[in-house]
Design a protein around this motif. Structure first.
Motif: not given
Ligand code: ZN
Length: 325
Positions: A234-246
């Motif tokens: 609800i705050f941010n997508s896991d897709a964004n989080r994964m992109k940012n971790v990479k």
């Protein structure tokens, strides 16, 4: 003392060798009750035996993925119950680490602390570290700090300053709550002004926005960066989080990444904004302790992150963070 390498950390079952902690999730809640949780009697009752059985089952499922250690960074003012946490640890086989420290001004219980001078707040934290929490004898392994959205209030500044002083005095590690990817640099400023290296701080919840520049800027100052809300889409997508971790790995900042979900495995009362905790899983179905291992790690591998990178992040980074080295 704070400059030297730490070899042990306090857990709810006593001190443990940091080198033996294994795979570690850095931010998961065994139990949370927001201030005033008991007011709404429409919410399900807390039945301790049922809660223990349910939470032990969740942590045993996590243990099956090889996770040996979890930090429960519940501040003093969110219904913290370290005897409950210790019981979950004993029964599930997962080592659980608890914290001293307080939550944000907007969502915690500042009334109990606002009128204390800085030295008195330091003493309150210090007493927990030396003597244990309440009468339990259970000692915190880290100190929690927290700031709200956009700016650090005077109250929060005082709490952060006290936490940093006590961290320096005792060679302890700091873990934070932030909101909407704000105030991470303020937290580093306040902590380092007290002589605590930025590398002793995890700036938590830094995955609240698709903002690699912010995340990398915290790491470049030496802090750990929390990608610790996987599953809360609800705050941010896991897709964004994964992109940012990479992006962090590709930028050579792998050593600064810490992963978790910020799950709450038992609620006292209702969930602010949701009501009955049973509703939450319908809104955020992946918000559970095993999500990283069931879904995120395989997806990251498919995106080109190596198994070695993931093992480094989940095992070596927490160890280095706790050891200050
Ligand atoms: Zn949390």
């Amino acid at each position: 003392m704070s400059e030297s390498l730490q070899t042990t950390i306090q857990t709810t079952l006593g001190p443990r060798e940091i080198s033996a902690l294994g795979r570690t999730l850095i931010h998961e809640h065994v139990l949370v009750g927001y201030p005033g949780w008991f007011i709404d009697n429409r919410m399900p009752r807390f039945v301790r035996a049922e809660a223990v059985a349910r939470v032990v089952d969740a942590f045993q499922q996590l243990h099956a993925y090889g996770v040996k250690t979890v930090v429960d960074p519940c501040p003093m003012d969110l219904g913290r119950d370290v005897e409950f946490v210790a019981e979950i640890s004993q029964r599930s086989g997962v080592t659980l680490i608890c914290t001293t420290g307080v939550y944000t001004e907007a969502q915690g219980i500042p009334f109990a602390l606002r009128h204390h001078e800085l030295d008195a707040v330091c003493d309150i934290f210090q007493r927990e570290i030396e003597d244990g929490i309440g009468a339990t004898g259970i000692r915190p392994g880290l100190i929690k700090i927290a700031t709200g959205d956009g700016a650090v209030s005077d109250y929060e500044r005082k709490m952060l300053t006290a936490a940093a002083r006590v961290a320096k005095r005792n060679g302890m590690t700091l873990l934070s709550h932030t909101e909407n990817c704000s105030c991470g640099h303020d937290q580093i400023d306040i902590v380092t002004a007290e002589g605590v290296p930025a590398s002793h701080l995890l700036v938590g919840h830094s995955c609240g926005r698709d903002d690699h520049d912010y995340q990398a800027s915290l790491a470049r100052r030496g802090a750990y960066v929390g990608f610790d809300r996987f599953g809360i889409e609800i705050f941010n997508s896991d897709a964004n989080r994964m992109k940012n971790v990479k992006q962090m790995i590709d930028a050579g900042l792998r050593d600064h990444v810490l992963l978790s979900h910020d799950t709450v495995n038992c609620w006292l009362g209702g969930v602010p904004g949701f009501g009955d905790p049973a509703q939450v899983s319908q809104v955020v179905p992946n918000w559970k302790l095993t999500h990283l291992f069931e879904n995120i790690f395989p997806a990251l591998e498919a995106a080109g992150v190596s198994k070695a990178d993931l093992e480094h992040i989940i095992t070596d980074n927490p160890r280095r963070y706790f050891a200050h080295g």
